[in-house]
Design an enzyme around this catalytic site. Structure first.
Site, PDB file in Angstrom:
ATOM      1  CE1 TYR A  37       5.613  43.757   4.573  1.00 13.17           C
ATOM      2  CE2 TYR A  37       6.475  43.532   2.406  1.00 13.17           C
ATOM      3  CZ  TYR A  37       5.842  44.285   3.401  1.00 13.17           C
ATOM      4  OH  TYR A  37       5.812  45.628   3.182  1.00 13.17           O
TER       5      TYR A  37
ATOM      6  CG  PHE B 228      -4.780  44.954  -0.983  1.00 11.28           C
ATOM      7  CD1 PHE B 228      -4.151  44.759   0.122  1.00 11.28           C
ATOM      8  CD2 PHE B 228      -5.255  43.824  -1.447  1.00 11.28           C
ATOM      9  CE1 PHE B 228      -3.690  43.646   0.644  1.00 11.28           C
ATOM     10  CE2 PHE B 228      -5.177  42.386  -0.959  1.00 11.28           C
ATOM     11  CZ  PHE B 228      -4.091  42.394  -0.017  1.00 11.28           C
TER      12      PHE B 228
HETATM   13  C1  LIG Z   1       2.620  45.820   1.708  1.00 14.08           C
HETATM   14  C2  LIG Z   1       3.521  47.153   1.374  1.00 14.08           C
HETATM   15  O1  LIG Z   1       3.252  47.969   1.422  1.00 14.08           O
HETATM   16  S1  LIG Z   1       4.931  46.618   0.263  1.00 14.08           S
HETATM   17  C3  LIG Z   1       5.917  48.131   0.497  1.00 14.08           C
HETATM   18  C4  LIG Z   1       7.134  47.973   1.267  1.00 14.08           C
HETATM   19  N1  LIG Z   1       7.860  49.229   1.503  1.00 14.08           N
HETATM   20  C5  LIG Z   1       8.865  49.496   0.578  1.00 14.08           C
HETATM   21  O2  LIG Z   1       9.331  48.765  -0.330  1.00 14.08           O
HETATM   22  C6  LIG Z   1       9.030  50.877   0.721  1.00 14.08           C
HETATM   23  C7  LIG Z   1      11.003  51.085   0.574  1.00 14.08           C
HETATM   24  N2  LIG Z   1      11.511  50.401   1.848  1.00 14.08           N
HETATM   25  C8  LIG Z   1      11.282  50.712   3.151  1.00 14.08           C
HETATM   26  O3  LIG Z   1      10.232  51.406   3.348  1.00 14.08           O
HETATM   27  C9  LIG Z   1      12.070  49.901   4.034  1.00 14.08           C
HETATM   28  O4  LIG Z   1      13.162  49.629   3.521  1.00 14.08           O
HETATM   29  C10 LIG Z   1      11.366  48.621   4.497  1.00 14.08           C
HETATM   30  C11 LIG Z   1      10.023  49.063   5.122  1.00 14.08           C
HETATM   31  C12 LIG Z   1      11.143  47.729   3.559  1.00 14.08           C
HETATM   32  C13 LIG Z   1      12.321  47.989   5.530  1.00 14.08           C
HETATM   33  O5  LIG Z   1      12.414  49.006   6.725  1.00 14.08           O
HETATM   34  P1  LIG Z   1      13.690  48.933   7.855  1.00 14.08           P
HETATM   35  O6  LIG Z   1      12.784  49.968   9.052  1.00 14.08           O
HETATM   36  O7  LIG Z   1      14.911  49.461   7.104  1.00 14.08           O
HETATM   37  O8  LIG Z   1      13.883  47.616   8.420  1.00 14.08           O
HETATM   38  P2  LIG Z   1      14.323  47.065   9.619  1.00 14.08           P
HETATM   39  O9  LIG Z   1      15.408  48.091  10.075  1.00 14.08           O
HETATM   40  O10 LIG Z   1      13.381  46.685  10.737  1.00 14.08           O
HETATM   41  O11 LIG Z   1      15.024  45.677   8.987  1.00 14.08           O
HETATM   42  C14 LIG Z   1      14.901  44.483   9.548  1.00 14.08           C
HETATM   43  C15 LIG Z   1      15.852  43.455   8.817  1.00 14.08           C
HETATM   44  O12 LIG Z   1      15.119  43.385   7.597  1.00 14.08           O
HETATM   45  C16 LIG Z   1      16.358  43.631   6.583  1.00 14.08           C
HETATM   46  N3  LIG Z   1      15.869  44.415   5.674  1.00 14.08           N
HETATM   47  C17 LIG Z   1      14.770  45.435   5.495  1.00 14.08           C
HETATM   48  N4  LIG Z   1      14.355  45.663   4.374  1.00 14.08           N
HETATM   49  C18 LIG Z   1      15.261  45.221   3.397  1.00 14.08           C
HETATM   50  C19 LIG Z   1      15.332  45.030   2.000  1.00 14.08           C
HETATM   51  N5  LIG Z   1      14.507  46.049   1.391  1.00 14.08           N
HETATM   52  N6  LIG Z   1      16.086  44.311   1.475  1.00 14.08           N
HETATM   53  C20 LIG Z   1      16.769  43.418   2.110  1.00 14.08           C
HETATM   54  N7  LIG Z   1      16.842  43.229   3.721  1.00 14.08           N
HETATM   55  C21 LIG Z   1      15.836  44.009   4.096  1.00 14.08           C
HETATM   56  C22 LIG Z   1      17.207  44.335   7.521  1.00 14.08           C
HETATM   57  O13 LIG Z   1      18.500  44.502   6.868  1.00 14.08           O
HETATM   58  C23 LIG Z   1      17.368  43.861   8.892  1.00 14.08           C
HETATM   59  O14 LIG Z   1      17.897  42.566   8.729  1.00 14.08           O
HETATM   60  P3  LIG Z   1      18.414  42.204  10.238  1.00 14.08           P
HETATM   61  O15 LIG Z   1      17.241  41.893  10.989  1.00 14.08           O
HETATM   62  O16 LIG Z   1      19.171  40.867   9.613  1.00 14.08           O
HETATM   63  O17 LIG Z   1      19.416  43.186  10.673  1.00 14.08           O
END
Ligand SMILES: CC(=O)SCCNC(=O)CCNC(=O)[C@H](O)C(C)(C)COP(=O)(O)OP(=O)(O)OC[C@H]1O[C@@H](n2cnc3c(N)ncnc32)[C@H](O)[C@@H]1OP(=O)(O)O
Length: 408
Positions: A124, A408
């Site tokens: 985040y 939450f």
């Molecule tokens: C408040 C809450 O609900 S917390 C719960 C969050 N959800 C989760 O953890 C569920 C599992 N994870 C996911 O659903 C996804 O991996 C997410 C939501 C964390 C990220 O979604 P994505 O669509 O893949 O992210 P996006 O493609 O926009 O990535 C943006 C950047 O963040 C990085 N990034 C995204 N997720 C991660 C991660 N888990 N670890 C490391 N880097 C990450 C990407 O590599 C990218 O980097 P860059 O800009 O340097 O290329």
């Protein structure tokens, strides 16, 4: 190349959106019985989906509330309660798009901040969130007499049935909390999924403390796990605390006396207490309490920096000029004068900035959790005036660490 559409979800898409969130968090979709409660918390309002054709493959969700800030003010805050992208669509920028749309929506609604509990710490910061409160996990070895016998015992404990737990606890929470920065009002629709479901369907119990005059002044929501086996019949149960709020430390001690004194209990685990929690001070032998973890808790995103800075109180320290950098919500970028009297935006030509920091780092010190001087020493804040970090410590510091106390 897939072209995704990011838009608000419709009423009919609520359940698929929730099922998607569960999938991304490696859970299972809600059964009809569970959905009956979870669905009441999962409104279409404030939810954005990323769609691949008709299929929802990304989700971000929030609820509107207020959060307490240093000095006793409350700021309109989005509780971000569900973010996920389906595994076969990750790393294509969907999270980035969802965050941007959500933050723009928050700004349009007048939210001053957004807050969440992060599944991972690496996610985040890029959206401008910073870890703004921390929590400790403790494990206490149980047994009668564990709580200091000289602590004044007052009032009585009573166990609620599920129906009473649903009707009584929301009012009790309101009467006890929020009382420290980082705590939030719990919206009416927070309760069905995060309280009613646990006490009605998931085996959680609620014990309430009332004072000698009969006023309810503390409660604990907990679940017991019986660990006895044929091989170890003497092994006691584990009690896991989900939610504990008390009007005073003495009432908190009574809740702990109850938990630790239950028959056949070996240990009580509380995973989300404030950094300055006093459990060990309540025990005859403080070493029965082990701190088993300490980690980031609430991640905060200041959506409207001028309003957020103006909403909190400041300690006694010389004024500081602070440059804030916000690449995502550019209107926040600029120079602010912070003094004991308050905070105001000033022209970039006004003097020389003492500190320059990103909006994510501002979130880390906003509620008083981290000292600006520590963040400066570790290179998270640029220093333009060597006297500014100490002055900012005095201005932003609080007497007690912030704490959220609501999951939450
Ligand atoms: C408040 C809450 O609900 S917390 C719960 C969050 N959800 C989760 O953890 C569920 C599992 N994870 C996911 O659903 C996804 O991996 C997410 C939501 C964390 C990220 O979604 P994505 O669509 O893949 O992210 P996006 O493609 O926009 O990535 C943006 C950047 O963040 C990085 N990034 C995204 N997720 C991660 C991660 N888990 N670890 C490391 N880097 C990450 C990407 O590599 C990218 O980097 P860059 O800009 O340097 O290329």
């Amino acid at each position: 190349m897939t072209s995704y559409v990011v838009r608000p979800i419709t009423e009919a898409e609520r359940r698929p959106a929730r099922a998607l969130l569960s999938l991304t968090l490696h859970g299972t979709a809600a059964s009809d019985e569970v959905w009956e409660l979870v669905g009441r918390s999962w409104r279409a309002d404030r939810k954005f989906g990323a769609f691949d054709g008709d299929a929802i493959v990304g989700i971000t969700s929030s609820m509107g509330t207020h959060m307490l800030v240093p000095g006793g003010g409350r700021i309109p805050t989005a509780m971000v309660d569900g973010v996920g992208v389906r595994a076969d669509h990750t790393r294509r920028g969907l999270f980035t798009r969802l965050m941007r749309v959500q933050l723009e929506d928050c700004a349009a609604r007048g939210d001053v901040a957004a807050a969440l509990h992060a599944s991972e710490t690496v996610i985040y910061g890029r959206a401008g969130y910073g870890a703004a409160t921390r929590r400790v996990s403790v494990r206490v070895r149980a047994g009668r007499g564990t709580v200091r016998p000289d602590l004044p015992a007052s009032g009585r404990m009573r166990l609620l049935d599920a129906e009473e737990a649903v009707s009584l606890v929301p009012g009790l929470y309101r009467s006890i909390a929020p009382h420290r920065p980082g705590m939030i009002d719990r919206p009416d629709h927070w309760w069905p999924a995060d309280h009613d479901r646990l006490v009605g369907r998931d085996g959680h119990l609620v014990a309430v403390h009332s004072s000698a005059s009969g006023t309810d002044d503390g409660y604990v929501v907990y679940k017991t796990e019986d660990a006895r086996t044929d091989a170890e019949p003497e092994r006691g149960a584990t009690v896991r605390v989900r939610d504990l709020h008390a009007a005073s430390p003495v009432v908190a001690a009574e809740l702990w006396r109850y938990l630790l004194g239950m028959d056949l209990v070996a240990e009580v685990i509380a995973p989300a207490l404030p950094l300055d929690d006093e459990v060990e001070l309540m025990l005859a032998d403080p070493r029965r309490c082990a701190v088993t973890g300490r980690q980031d808790d609430l991640w905060l995103r200041l959506v409207d920096v001028p309003a957020a800075l103006a909403a909190r109180a400041y300690g006694a320290g010389p004024p500081v000029l602070v440059d804030v950098v916000d690449p995502l919500l550019a209107a926040n970028s600029g120079r602010y004068r912070i003094s004991r009297e308050g905070a105001e935006r000033v022209p970039d030509s006004a003097g020389t900035a003492g500190l320059r920091l990103g909006v994510d780092v501002l979130a880390m010190l906003y509620l008083g959790d981290r000292a600006p001087s520590t963040l400066a020493e570790l290179g998270r804040i640029e220093v333009g005036d060597p006297a500014a970090p100490a002055a900012a410590d005095a201005l932003f510091g609080t007497t007690r660490p912030p704490w959220c106390g609501t999951f939450f």
